[in-house]
Design a protein around this motif. Structure first.
Motif, PDB file in Angstrom:
ATOM      1  N   SER A   2      54.499  34.601  34.785  1.00  0.00           N
ATOM      2  CA  SER A   2      53.691  34.922  35.953  1.00  0.00           C
ATOM      3  C   SER A   2      52.258  34.433  35.783  1.00  0.00           C
ATOM      4  N   ASP A   3      51.567  34.260  36.931  1.00  0.00           N
ATOM      5  CA  ASP A   3      50.172  33.820  36.900  1.00  0.00           C
ATOM      6  C   ASP A   3      49.295  34.827  36.175  1.00  0.00           C
ATOM      7  N   SER A   4      49.561  36.127  36.376  1.00  0.00           N
ATOM      8  CA  SER A   4      48.736  37.152  35.734  1.00  0.00           C
ATOM      9  C   SER A   4      48.873  37.096  34.217  1.00  0.00           C
ATOM     10  N   LEU A   5      50.081  36.848  33.736  1.00  0.00           N
ATOM     11  CA  LEU A   5      50.281  36.741  32.290  1.00  0.00           C
ATOM     12  C   LEU A   5      49.609  35.495  31.748  1.00  0.00           C
ATOM     13  N   ILE A   6      49.725  34.386  32.462  1.00  0.00           N
ATOM     14  CA  ILE A   6      49.061  33.148  32.040  1.00  0.00           C
ATOM     15  C   ILE A   6      47.554  33.353  31.970  1.00  0.00           C
TER      16      ILE A   6
END
Length: 210
Positions: A2-6
């Motif tokens: 996910s973008d948040s994890l990245i």
């Protein structure tokens, strides 16, 4: 992924690259603060309790309002030490020569002294802010940090509890003294939000706005 994890991983990687510089500047700041902390002065009272709070936060809970008694340089030095202590490869007293002796002396000087200005001298008088642009930037980051911390505080998590106590210590400092070492339990974004809030709080209470 996910973008948040990245984004979180990118932030952590960038922080790790900055970590040596944080340790270097934090150690330099700590060495400047120790003579202040050992002096029986108003600033010494605030800095002494701050350093003891990083050493044993459960015993030496810190009144955040005491930071308002410091000069701008002393305040920034405290923040640099706090940032260094966020990930403590070693305990704060191990960062300096004869640290155990220094901290024993700090405890002898301040253990029985109230966490307040000596002699009843009032808080630091407001001084002229260093510039409107920087002032606005500090306020903008501080307000964004407040929203982030408030959102976290509304969650029923360990980090939410720490964020809530941090905010309460700013609002009701007489009733909520902060365990500074609890801040180590926050993720990087929340910890940096605390630092941004401290800057805004200091500026709001010690500087004359343009």
């Amino acid at each position: 992924m996910s973008d948040s994890l990245i984004n979180a991983l990118t932030q952590i990687w960038a922080y790790q690259r900055r970590r040596p510089a944080i340790i270097r500047s934090g150690t330099e700041a700590l060495n400047r603060l120790i003579p202040v902390a050992l002096s029986r002065t108003a600033s010494g009272n605030a800095v002494g309790h701050f350093l003891l709070g990083l050493y044993d936060g459960a015993t030496f809970r810190f009144d955040i309002k005491q930071l308002q008694r410091l000069s701008a340089q002393e305040f920034e030095d405290c923040l640099q030490v706090l940032e260094m202590d966020y990930i403590p490869e070693v305990e704060v007293h191990e960062r300096v020569e004869e640290g155990e002796t220094v901290w024993r002396e700090l405890m002898e000087v301040w253990r029985t002294q109230p966490q307040e200005h000596l002699g009843g001298v009032p808080l630091r008088q407001p001084t002229r802010t260093c510039g409107a642009t920087r002032s606005r930037a500090v306020n903008a980051k501080g307000m964004k940090a407040f929203d982030h911390l408030l959102q976290a505080a509304e969650s029923s998590t360990g980090q939410g509890r720490i964020a809530g106590l941090f905010l309460m210590s700013l609002i009701h400092h007489n009733h909520y003294r902060l365990n500074l070492t609890d801040l180590r339990g926050l993720d990087l974004a929340l910890f940096e939000a605390c630092v941004d809030m401290l800057r805004m709080h200091y500026q709001a209470n010690t500087e004359v706005q343009p």
